[in-house]
Scaffold this motif. Structure first.
Motif, PDB file in Angstrom:
ATOM      1  N   MET A  93    -178.364 -82.491  27.190  1.00 26.90           N
ATOM      2  CA  MET A  93    -179.043 -81.357  27.810  1.00 26.90           C
ATOM      3  C   MET A  93    -180.348 -81.797  28.460  1.00 26.90           C
ATOM      4  O   MET A  93    -180.651 -81.423  29.591  1.00 26.90           O
ATOM      5  CB  MET A  93    -179.377 -80.298  26.754  1.00 26.90           C
TER       6      MET A  93
ATOM      7  N   PHE B  97    -184.166 -62.168  26.799  1.00 27.06           N
ATOM      8  CA  PHE B  97    -185.167 -61.216  26.308  1.00 27.06           C
ATOM      9  C   PHE B  97    -185.377 -60.086  27.306  1.00 27.06           C
ATOM     10  O   PHE B  97    -185.128 -60.259  28.497  1.00 27.06           O
ATOM     11  CB  PHE B  97    -186.497 -61.927  26.048  1.00 27.06           C
TER      12      PHE B  97
ATOM     13  N   SER C  50    -181.483 -75.889  22.656  1.00 30.54           N
ATOM     14  CA  SER C  50    -180.096 -75.548  22.984  1.00 30.54           C
ATOM     15  C   SER C  50    -179.151 -76.100  21.943  1.00 30.54           C
ATOM     16  O   SER C  50    -178.179 -75.462  21.562  1.00 30.54           O
ATOM     17  CB  SER C  50    -179.703 -76.126  24.346  1.00 30.54           C
TER      18      SER C  50
ATOM     19  N   LEU D  54    -181.814 -81.766  36.956  1.00 34.27           N
ATOM     20  CA  LEU D  54    -181.878 -80.510  37.714  1.00 34.27           C
ATOM     21  C   LEU D  54    -183.291 -80.244  38.201  1.00 34.27           C
ATOM     22  O   LEU D  54    -183.518 -79.770  39.315  1.00 34.27           O
ATOM     23  CB  LEU D  54    -181.392 -79.363  36.824  1.00 34.27           C
ATOM     24  N   ARG D  55    -184.273 -80.558  37.358  1.00 33.01           N
ATOM     25  CA  ARG D  55    -185.650 -80.236  37.711  1.00 33.01           C
ATOM     26  C   ARG D  55    -186.308 -81.365  38.496  1.00 33.01           C
ATOM     27  O   ARG D  55    -187.506 -81.315  38.766  1.00 33.01           O
ATOM     28  CB  ARG D  55    -186.453 -79.961  36.433  1.00 33.01           C
TER      29      ARG D  55
ATOM     30  N   VAL E 170    -182.401 -67.239  40.794  1.00 32.20           N
ATOM     31  CA  VAL E 170    -183.831 -66.894  40.709  1.00 32.20           C
ATOM     32  C   VAL E 170    -184.444 -66.580  42.071  1.00 32.20           C
ATOM     33  O   VAL E 170    -185.581 -66.134  42.139  1.00 32.20           O
ATOM     34  CB  VAL E 170    -184.671 -68.004  40.019  1.00 32.20           C
TER      35      VAL E 170
ATOM     36  N   VAL F   1    -180.393 -74.530  17.861  1.00 32.75           N
ATOM     37  CA  VAL F   1    -180.458 -73.116  17.484  1.00 32.75           C
ATOM     38  C   VAL F   1    -179.093 -72.480  17.702  1.00 32.75           C
ATOM     39  O   VAL F   1    -178.585 -72.472  18.809  1.00 32.75           O
ATOM     40  CB  VAL F   1    -181.527 -72.386  18.327  1.00 32.75           C
TER      41      VAL F   1
ATOM     42  N   THR G 221    -190.545 -53.614  20.808  1.00 36.71           N
ATOM     43  CA  THR G 221    -190.994 -54.884  20.226  1.00 36.71           C
ATOM     44  C   THR G 221    -191.549 -54.700  18.823  1.00 36.71           C
ATOM     45  O   THR G 221    -191.639 -55.649  18.073  1.00 36.71           O
ATOM     46  CB  THR G 221    -192.121 -55.498  21.075  1.00 36.71           C
TER      47      THR G 221
ATOM     48  N   ASP H 127    -186.324 -78.047  25.523  1.00 35.86           N
ATOM     49  CA  ASP H 127    -185.213 -77.174  25.884  1.00 35.86           C
ATOM     50  C   ASP H 127    -183.891 -77.749  25.383  1.00 35.86           C
ATOM     51  O   ASP H 127    -183.032 -77.022  24.901  1.00 35.86           O
ATOM     52  CB  ASP H 127    -185.153 -76.999  27.411  1.00 35.86           C
TER      53      ASP H 127
ATOM     54  N   ASP I 147    -191.884 -71.917  34.356  1.00 36.74           N
ATOM     55  CA  ASP I 147    -192.312 -70.731  33.613  1.00 36.74           C
ATOM     56  C   ASP I 147    -193.822 -70.530  33.581  1.00 36.74           C
ATOM     57  O   ASP I 147    -194.299 -69.412  33.589  1.00 36.74           O
ATOM     58  CB  ASP I 147    -191.832 -70.816  32.155  1.00 36.74           C
TER      59      ASP I 147
ATOM     60  N   ILE J 257    -176.981 -64.167  24.476  1.00 34.03           N
ATOM     61  CA  ILE J 257    -177.099 -63.181  23.411  1.00 34.03           C
ATOM     62  C   ILE J 257    -178.407 -62.425  23.589  1.00 34.03           C
ATOM     63  O   ILE J 257    -179.382 -62.984  24.097  1.00 34.03           O
ATOM     64  CB  ILE J 257    -177.023 -63.890  22.044  1.00 34.03           C
TER      65      ILE J 257
ATOM     66  N   ASN K 267    -173.638 -73.237  23.243  1.00 31.53           N
ATOM     67  CA  ASN K 267    -175.099 -73.256  23.241  1.00 31.53           C
ATOM     68  C   ASN K 267    -175.576 -71.824  23.332  1.00 31.53           C
ATOM     69  O   ASN K 267    -175.141 -71.083  24.215  1.00 31.53           O
ATOM     70  CB  ASN K 267    -175.644 -74.045  24.430  1.00 31.53           C
ATOM     71  N   PHE K 268    -176.481 -71.442  22.432  1.00 34.62           N
ATOM     72  CA  PHE K 268    -176.970 -70.062  22.415  1.00 34.62           C
ATOM     73  C   PHE K 268    -178.173 -69.923  23.333  1.00 34.62           C
ATOM     74  O   PHE K 268    -179.115 -70.705  23.248  1.00 34.62           O
ATOM     75  CB  PHE K 268    -177.391 -69.671  20.998  1.00 34.62           C
ATOM     76  N   GLU K 269    -178.148 -68.937  24.171  1.00 31.65           N
ATOM     77  CA  GLU K 269    -179.321 -68.624  24.987  1.00 31.65           C
ATOM     78  C   GLU K 269    -179.681 -67.166  24.758  1.00 31.65           C
ATOM     79  O   GLU K 269    -178.875 -66.280  25.049  1.00 31.65           O
ATOM     80  CB  GLU K 269    -179.032 -68.855  26.469  1.00 31.65           C
ATOM     81  N   THR K 270    -180.865 -66.918  24.229  1.00 39.04           N
ATOM     82  CA  THR K 270    -181.282 -65.539  24.006  1.00 39.04           C
ATOM     83  C   THR K 270    -181.912 -64.978  25.272  1.00 39.04           C
ATOM     84  O   THR K 270    -182.803 -65.589  25.845  1.00 39.04           O
ATOM     85  CB  THR K 270    -182.303 -65.470  22.869  1.00 39.04           C
TER      86      THR K 270
ATOM     87  N   LEU L 225    -181.209 -81.425  32.281  1.00 39.04           N
ATOM     88  CA  LEU L 225    -182.317 -80.586  32.736  1.00 39.04           C
ATOM     89  C   LEU L 225    -183.296 -81.394  33.573  1.00 39.04           C
ATOM     90  O   LEU L 225    -183.798 -80.927  34.597  1.00 39.04           O
ATOM     91  CB  LEU L 225    -183.042 -79.982  31.525  1.00 39.04           C
TER      92      LEU L 225
ATOM     93  N   ASP M 117    -187.345 -65.737  32.462  1.00 42.59           N
ATOM     94  CA  ASP M 117    -187.782 -67.124  32.506  1.00 42.59           C
ATOM     95  C   ASP M 117    -186.823 -67.973  33.330  1.00 42.59           C
ATOM     96  O   ASP M 117    -185.620 -67.925  33.139  1.00 42.59           O
ATOM     97  CB  ASP M 117    -187.835 -67.700  31.091  1.00 42.59           C
ATOM     98  N   THR M 118    -187.400 -68.789  34.213  1.00 44.68           N
ATOM     99  CA  THR M 118    -186.568 -69.680  35.000  1.00 44.68           C
ATOM    100  C   THR M 118    -185.916 -70.729  34.124  1.00 44.68           C
ATOM    101  O   THR M 118    -184.794 -71.151  34.370  1.00 44.68           O
ATOM    102  CB  THR M 118    -187.430 -70.392  36.057  1.00 44.68           C
ATOM    103  N   SER M 119    -186.642 -71.141  33.069  1.00 46.59           N
ATOM    104  CA  SER M 119    -186.101 -72.212  32.246  1.00 46.59           C
ATOM    105  C   SER M 119    -184.805 -71.781  31.577  1.00 46.59           C
ATOM    106  O   SER M 119    -183.951 -72.610  31.279  1.00 46.59           O
ATOM    107  CB  SER M 119    -187.133 -72.648  31.201  1.00 46.59           C
TER     108      SER M 119
ATOM    109  N   ASP N 126    -182.153 -72.649  33.969  1.00 44.93           N
ATOM    110  CA  ASP N 126    -181.963 -74.104  33.948  1.00 44.93           C
ATOM    111  C   ASP N 126    -181.043 -74.498  32.798  1.00 44.93           C
ATOM    112  O   ASP N 126    -180.068 -75.219  32.973  1.00 44.93           O
ATOM    113  CB  ASP N 126    -183.302 -74.828  33.745  1.00 44.93           C
ATOM    114  N   ARG N 127    -181.404 -74.009  31.603  1.00 48.39           N
ATOM    115  CA  ARG N 127    -180.620 -74.399  30.424  1.00 48.39           C
ATOM    116  C   ARG N 127    -179.192 -73.896  30.530  1.00 48.39           C
ATOM    117  O   ARG N 127    -178.243 -74.603  30.204  1.00 48.39           O
ATOM    118  CB  ARG N 127    -181.271 -73.849  29.150  1.00 48.39           C
TER     119      ARG N 127
ATOM    120  N   THR O 291    -176.972 -58.358  20.143  1.00 51.75           N
ATOM    121  CA  THR O 291    -177.545 -58.521  18.801  1.00 51.75           C
ATOM    122  C   THR O 291    -177.432 -57.244  17.977  1.00 51.75           C
ATOM    123  O   THR O 291    -177.564 -57.281  16.763  1.00 51.75           O
ATOM    124  CB  THR O 291    -179.043 -58.882  18.879  1.00 51.75           C
TER     125      THR O 291
END
Lengths: 357, 777
Positions: free
Chosen positions: B314, A219, B338, B321-322, A41, B341, A265, B334, B133, A75, A214-217, B318, A55-57, A60-61, A197
């Motif tokens: 998680m 965007f 994770s 980390l934060r 970042v 979903v 969108t 979060d 964010d 994804i 773990n799925f991270e979308t 997190l 997004d920074t989060s 992180d995730r 997708t």
């Protein structure tokens, strides 16, 4: 080198971060979580460039996931910089982003786990010398992150060869006798997969494999300003390289980027829902349309591109793989564009007849 | 002794704790709180012992503007803690801000909205610097998760930074002036309190954003702008004569606290922060997980233990980390997302941005947000004076002589009857029990000139009126606000929207706020069912054109709906594609409604006639279903200025549609839209006669059902005209009317013809008839 990998391109940044890194590192990692995050970042104080807009989060995730025993699946729509992100993460975590499997219909298990050097195999029989390790075997043995691009384009059976690797963290090589027959994953090993997708294949990923990721979308760029700035700088570079002597006009680009964002969108800026295009309306695509618009304007009329050129160029983008998209585009220009204020929008509406058909 | 200023973020538990500590340490003589000064004389009422959340609701109306505003208080509000602890410590507690009806609050519905949100540049930079964010996550990170001992200092630094960077160029001038006006007024109170306290302490609890200005105003020395009043305390602005409204306490809910959006919002997730206030960060995190899992399991979503372990891992990772001592709100969320979903998301996670949930948000995520929001509803102490709505309803019932219970009839053609009906409908819209209508006008129904009501007194009536008091001070205002609320819940449901509009008409549309009208236009834009949209459009059009009874004729709200619905219908129609299919009645009705809107409500439409015609010219293309093609041609014909139209072109397209499987459906569309034109030109009927006469027997039978349906668009009298035309064409003499009368069931006749045709076929197949029927000679 036409395109150096991330760890080479930003080698000095990685070195700087490593030398000042005091936070605890997860076992097998080249950097601490915090330093890895700053690598992606950006950190103006340490002169680290911002490489991923989003997004920074999410970062992180993603990083925390890589430190756990689940894989990371990025994804999203095409053109959202998933591959770049996976490359950056691998470079930050392992210092090496080259352990990569490119998924596709022709991907086999050999390309994931290991294959054989057949000359040696026939001469010596199965031995550690005759084995040809594929990225996953190497990643496990060396404790590195393995990238698996477009995982959902692979046949289901091939995808499932990852199951036991991810849960048991061990690969059996039954051909090898003795201790060599079991390769246990060294700390630091994990998998970053990317999936698109738009590939229908995503639905075919087995539930068992889904559970191990773990799925991270990812965007598309969320705000107009950032995307516009990106399109402007990229398109300007491309146009200069093509010998165009005028810079693209920002107000015309704004019309272009707004059009892309709304069609992508499925919502206009006033909140009205419209049809989403099935063609990819990514930022990368917007850059190439901006490039084409600039070329038309300059070489046909000796000026910067106009909203009319946008319509002409969009037709090629929109109708690429779906004829219905042309109808969607026409509907957008006929019905949404006249409701917007500004003379460029009006010019775009006036050029609606340029759409083929 | 100088005043101690505590700058807070509204509804922040960390700030509430700080306020508690400061008051306990200083034992002040005066506690001054940012809040409506006109409530000071009723402070006892505020502190009666309500179940929180409650709000001070202020309404104001004069001939120029009307305004409603809330000052919500919950248990973890620093303002509430200041009032409570201040009173307990024996201090004099006072609100020191301008009343909510003051023009300085003109654009604000929520007194405790985050002011610094308007000065976003500094906040954006802080977010980037801390790699978070948005401002809520930043706030959690800096203050809530681990307040520490130097919280006061950190808060002051934060707000000084935000305020300091907020040059006047960023905020709109009006807002900056309003802030300055309020701050000058608050400073007067502080000065007065400091003078009054002597050696006692004065604690001032205000939004952190105002703190730097107040500190500067007091250290800057000098008196106020106003000469001191005899009492030594500043004057509370007097409620303007001629205006109606006032301030009073109403019950509030966490849901509504969370529902303020955009510039009006404060801290999100009230339930979470309530737990944080009560039990600390760790337990609050655990509580979210528990309540999310409980909600998901209630919805039969699978949540395995392994998932929970993964979520916890998680969240802890997190948090580390934060740099959080324990997982905070976003860490836990979060972690959950994770772990739970396992597919791509259609919408970004709501806690990475701000504002309302976007439609299409993953259901698991929706549950998470709902769990954090909570469903606590406040309740007022029984001794609280009733809100003015209670009296207003009494007065209104009295005025129209409406009995408390029994049967009541209202004659809508009379002024008093109409007034009574509106009062009762407003009560119904507010869901006051014991108000039931047994007959009267209905959506899309025939005009009815009177209404009958069944009224019943119940003990539930008063509590629900008090609850409804949070919507407004007068019955009309409250009903308008309640209707506005309901619009938010009918998204995309055309039928629901039509019913709601009708309710609005029944209640007297003038009361509907502009905001509600814009909201309706937005909602109409999300309807995807063309048939429902058509019904909505024709309802609105009917009310707008003809409704003298309820007074909705010509209303601008209806005009807005007509415009939005027409535009949406055009948008939907343009997208229709398909091959031969039975004519779709609701779709045709919708196109008829569009035609009527263009003909009769041209003045309120924002699309011009040529754009409308453009849509339908394109809709006549071959890739559209036949009924749409027919309707499109019919509409263009009907809207054509020179009424003759290009009949030759229309005849050509009819001829090209003359295939047995298609013709009837095509004609249904054409007749639905251009019935009069077809009759007046006559050419089409002759053409059809030729075409159908040339159909082979079998083809005719295929076409028959759809043809019958198409001709049913003509009323009987016009069918008779057609029959006469046909008789004339063929040079026959007879009565057209007798042709229309069938001696047997049409289905039976069709079957008989089918049997006859089959017999004929069989006979010629077996060579029992030479050359087939009809060719014997």
């Amino acid at each position: 080198m036409q395109r150096p990998p991330a760890e080479v391109r930003w080698a000095d940044e990685l070195a700087r971060l490593r030398s000042s890194d005091r936070a605890p590192r997860p076992p097998g990692w080249a950097l601490s979580l915090d330093a890895a995050r700053r690598f992606v970042v950006g950190d103006p104080k340490a002169k680290v460039e911002r490489k991923f807009v989003g997004d920074t989060s999410l970062i992180d995730r993603a990083l925390v996931t890589l430190a756990t025993n689940r894989g990371l699946l990025l994804i999203g729509e095409p053109g959202t910089a998933k591959s770049l992100l996976s490359e950056l993460l691998a470079a930050a975590v392992s210092g090496d982003s080259t352990l990569t499997i490119q998924g596709g219909a022709a991907t086999t298990e050999d390309q994931i786990r290991y294959g054989w050097n057949y000359a040696l195999l026939i001469a010596d029989g199965p031995s550690e010398r005759s084995i040809v390790p594929a990225p996953v075997l190497r990643g496990m043995a060396e404790g590195k992150v393995v990238r698996f691009e477009e995982i959902t384009r692979c046949p289901l059976e091939v995808q499932d060869s990852l199951l036991s690797l991810l849960s048991d963290r061990v690969m059996a090589i039954p051909e090898l006798p003795g201790a060599g027959g079991m390769v246990f994953a060294v700390e630091g090993f994990n998998i970053i997969a990317t999936a698109n997708t738009r590939d229908r294949g995503i639905n075919e990923m087995s539930a068992a494999l889904k559970r191990r990721f773990n799925f991270e979308t990812v965007f598309p760029i969320p705000d107009l300003e950032t995307e516009l700035a990106l399109v402007e700088s990229e398109a300007t570079q491309l146009l200069q390289r093509s010998g165009v002597q005028v810079a693209p006009r920002r107000d015309v680009l704004e019309v272009l980027v707004t059009t892309f964002r709304e069609l992508r969108t499925g919502v206009t800026d006033t909140g009205d829902p419209i049809d989403q295009m099935s063609s990819v309306m990514s930022t990368a695509e917007a850059v190439s349309v901006a490039h084409a618009v600039g070329l038309r304007g300059w070489f046909l009329r000796g000026e910067a591109g106009s909203p009319g050129d946008i319509v002409e160029c969009l037709a090629g983008t929109a109708a690429k793989d779906d004829a219905d998209d042309l109808a969607r585009l026409r509907r957008y220009i006929e019905q949404q564009v006249p409701r917007k204020k500004g003379r460029h929008w009006k010019a775009m509406h006036d050029a609606r007849h340029a759409l083929p058909g | 002794m100088p005043a101690s200023f505590v700058g807070v973020r509204h509804h922040s538990p960390a700030c509430a704790r700080l306020v508690r500590r400061v008051i306990a340490e200083l034992q002040p003589a005066h506690v001054l709180v940012e809040g409506p000064a006109d409530m000071n004389e009723r402070m006892d009422e505020v502190l009666l012992g309500h179940e929180l959340p409650v709000a001070v609701f202020t309404s104001y109306r004069d001939q120029f503007r009307s305004h409603a505003s809330w000052t919500p208080l919950c248990e973890h509000s620093p303002e509430w803690v200041a009032l409570l602890d201040g009173r307990r410590a024996g201090a004099a507690v006072r609100f020191i801000d301008l009343p909510a009806w003051h023009p300085a609050f003109e654009d604000r519905a929520n007194r405790y909205a985050d002011t610094e949100r308007r000065y976003s540049r500094a906040v954006d930079r802080l977010c980037r610097a801390f790699a978070v964010d948005n401002v809520d996550t930043l706030w959690d990170h800096l203050f809530e998760i681990d307040p520490g001992d130097e919280l006061a200092e950190r808060l002051a630094t934060y707000f000084d930074l935000v305020r300091g960077e907020a040059g006047s160029e960023e905020a709109e001038e009006g807002e900056a002036n309003a802030d300055a006006e309020r701050e000058a007024y608050m400073a007067e109170w502080v000065r007065a309190a400091v003078a009054d306290a002597g050696h006692g302490h004065v604690v001032v609890v205000t939004g952190g954003f105002h703190r730097p200005a107040l500190v500067a105003a007091l250290t800057g020395g000098g008196g106020g702008q106003h000469p001191p009043t005899p009492s030594g305390w500043p004057d509370v602005p007097v409620f303007p004569a001629g205006a109606v409204g006032g301030s009073y306490l109403v019950p509030f809910s966490f849901r509504r606290l969370d529902a303020f959006v955009g510039y009006q919002s404060g801290m999100p997730s009230p339930h979470y922060y309530q737990r944080l206030w009560e039990n600390g960060t760790d337990e609050a995190g655990a509580a979210i997980v528990e309540s999310v899992v409980e909600r998901l399991r209630r919805r039969r979503q699978q949540v395995s233990t392994a998932d929970l372990v993964a979520a916890r891992t998680m969240a802890l990772g997190l948090a580390r980390l934060r740099g959080h001592a324990a997982p905070g709100r976003v860490d836990v969320l979060d972690g959950l997302v994770s772990a739970l979903v396992t597919d791509s998301l259609d919408r970004p996670l709501p806690w990475t941005g701000r504002g309302r949930l976007a439609p299409g948000t993953e259901p698991v995520v929706v549950e998470m947000v709902a769990a954090l929001s909570g469903d606590v509803v406040g309740r007022l102490h029984p001794d609280t004076p009733h809100p003015p709505l209670v009296d207003d309803i009494e007065v209104e019932l009295e005025r129209y002589r409406i009995p408390v219970s029994g049967r009541f009839e209202a004659d809508l053609t009379e002024l008093t009857g109409l007034g009574a009906s509106r009062v009762l409908h407003r009560l119904r819209v507010l869901a006051i029990p014991g108000v039931l209508r047994t007959s009267g006008p209905d959506v899309g129904g025939d005009p009815v000139l009177s209404e009958a009501w069944e009224l019943e007194d119940s003990e539930l009536r008063l509590p629900s009126v008090i609850e409804a008091g949070s919507y407004g001070a007068t019955l009309a205002e409250a009903a308008a606000a309640a209707l506005g609320d309901r619009f938010a819940h009918v998204a995309g449901d055309a039928g629901g929207l039509a019913a709601l509009l009708f309710d609005a008409a029944l209640c007297g549309l003038d009361e509907l706020s502009d905001q509600a009208v814009t909201e309706i236009a937005l909602l109409v834009g999300s309807i995807s069912d063309l048939g429902g949209l058509g019904a909505l459009l024709s309802t609105a059009l009917g009310l707008w054109r003809h409704d003298r009874l309820l007074g909705a004729a010509g209303s601008s709200a209806m005009a807005g709906v007509i415009d939005a619905a027409t535009i949406r219908a055009l948008w939907l129609i343009e997208a229709i594609r398909g091959g031969p299919a039975p004519a779709d009645g609701p779709r045709l009705q919708a196109i008829v409604a569009v035609r009527d809107a263009v003909i009769h409500a041209d003045s309120v439409l924002s699309v011009d006639r040529s754009s409308v015609l453009g849509v339908f010219v394109r809709s006549a293309a071959v890739d559209r279903p036949p009924d749409l093609r027919g309707a499109a041609i019919g509409l263009v014909w009907a809207l054509d200025e020179d009424s003759a139209g290009d009949v030759a072109a229309i005849e050509r397209s009819v001829r090209s549609a003359a295939r047995p499987a298609v013709l009837g459906d095509f004609l249904a569309g054409l007749f639905a839209l251009a019935r009069e034109q077809v009759l007046s030109t006559g050419g089409i009927i002759g053409l059809l006669d030729d075409v159908i006469a040339n159909f082979a027997e079998n083809d005719f039978l295929i076409a028959l059902p759809a043809l019958r349906l198409a001709f049913s668009w003509f009323p009987p009298r016009e069918r008779e005209v057609i029959a006469n035309t046909l008789l004339e064409r063929r040079g026959l003499v007879g009565s057209g009317r007798s042709l229309l009368r069938l001696t047997a069931d049409p289905e039976l006749l069709a079957r008989a013809r089918a049997v006859e045709a089959r017999v004929g076929d069989l006979l010629s197949l077996e060579a029992l008839v030479v050359g087939g029927l009809g060719e014997e000679d």
